[in-house]
Design an enzyme around this catalytic site. Sequence first.
Site, short mmCIF file in Angstrom:
data_model
loop_
_atom_site.label_atom_id
_atom_site.label_comp_id
_atom_site.label_asym_id
_atom_site.label_seq_id
_atom_site.Cartn_x
_atom_site.Cartn_y
_atom_site.Cartn_z
CG HIS A 215 29.08 47.61 41.13
ND1 HIS A 215 28.50 48.16 42.22
CD2 HIS A 215 30.37 46.79 41.25
CE1 HIS A 215 29.61 47.95 43.18
NE2 HIS A 215 30.56 47.35 42.74
CE LYS B 245 34.08 43.26 51.69
NZ LYS B 245 34.52 42.78 50.39
NE ARG C 110 37.08 50.15 41.24
CZ ARG C 110 36.53 50.06 42.57
NH1 ARG C 110 35.69 51.00 43.05
NH2 ARG C 110 36.99 49.12 43.70
CB SER D 230 29.68 50.50 47.21
OG SER D 230 29.50 49.61 46.19
P1 ADP Z 1 34.22 43.23 46.29
O1 ADP Z 1 33.71 43.18 47.68
O2 ADP Z 1 33.79 41.61 45.79
O3 ADP Z 1 35.22 43.71 45.84
P2 ADP Z 1 32.36 45.13 45.00
O4 ADP Z 1 31.22 45.24 44.81
O5 ADP Z 1 33.28 46.27 45.60
O6 ADP Z 1 32.82 43.62 45.49
O7 ADP Z 1 32.81 45.06 43.42
C1 ADP Z 1 32.67 43.92 42.81
C2 ADP Z 1 33.67 44.11 41.23
O8 ADP Z 1 33.39 45.09 40.78
C3 ADP Z 1 34.96 44.25 41.68
O9 ADP Z 1 35.56 43.65 40.59
C4 ADP Z 1 35.37 45.60 41.53
O10 ADP Z 1 36.70 45.86 41.44
C5 ADP Z 1 34.20 46.05 40.67
N1 ADP Z 1 34.00 47.45 40.55
C6 ADP Z 1 33.56 48.16 41.70
N2 ADP Z 1 33.09 49.44 41.63
C7 ADP Z 1 33.46 49.52 40.12
C8 ADP Z 1 33.42 50.83 39.17
N3 ADP Z 1 33.27 51.99 39.69
N4 ADP Z 1 33.62 50.48 37.94
C9 ADP Z 1 33.94 49.19 37.46
N5 ADP Z 1 34.25 48.10 38.17
C10 ADP Z 1 33.95 48.24 39.58
#
Ligand code: ADP
Length: 162
Positions: free
Chosen positions: A18, A42, A91, A129
């Site tokens: 992130h 959620k 990703r 996460s």
């Molecule tokens: P959500 O529940 O909205 O998907 P996340 O916190 O899981 O929230 O992810 C937020 C954004 O960050 C999404 O677009 C997800 O694809 C991206 N994301 C999550 N992990 C990574 C990572 N390791 N590298 C790049 N982008 C990521």
Amino acid sequence: MSQIAVYPGSFDPLTKGHLDIVQRACRLFDHVIVAVSNNAAKKATFSVAERIQMVEASIRDLPNADVDTFAGLLVDYLKAKKSRLLIRGLRAVSDMEYEFQLADMNRRLYREVETVFLMPDEQYTYLSSSVVKEVCQRGASVDAFVPPPVARMMRRRFGSKR
Ligand code: ADP
């Protein structure tokens, strides 16, 4: 007009993947808001306040980034912030189906919005996460996967000595 980009997500918790996306967005746009979603439907591991605190501590050295939270429709939040730029991270191909659905829906709800997909450094491609939480709960160090303030909070939460 300054370009304000919004990077929304659960950030439960923020990972180095992130953060990599936030850093990239900060180089492209004038201002980046990391928007932690407050979605009652959620079930999150960390409270919104904890997630905000972890993001805040992790983006301290980025002068044009800040953190906020939103509930309800993302497009309403974007309008309130006078932003038309939505950042999402991509990703692998597996992210695409869901991300495209979301981008399409947001565009139907708000014609002027543009979703900008950014790709993290390849070392973060398989980072999520949920996997980081699982590893931490089983007692492994998460220092390689999350920023230091997040690692501290996770150790406190999951009781790992490492
Ligand atoms: P959500 O529940 O909205 O998907 P996340 O916190 O899981 O929230 O992810 C937020 C954004 O960050 C999404 O677009 C997800 O694809 C991206 N994301 C999550 N992990 C990574 C990572 N390791 N590298 C790049 N982008 C990521």
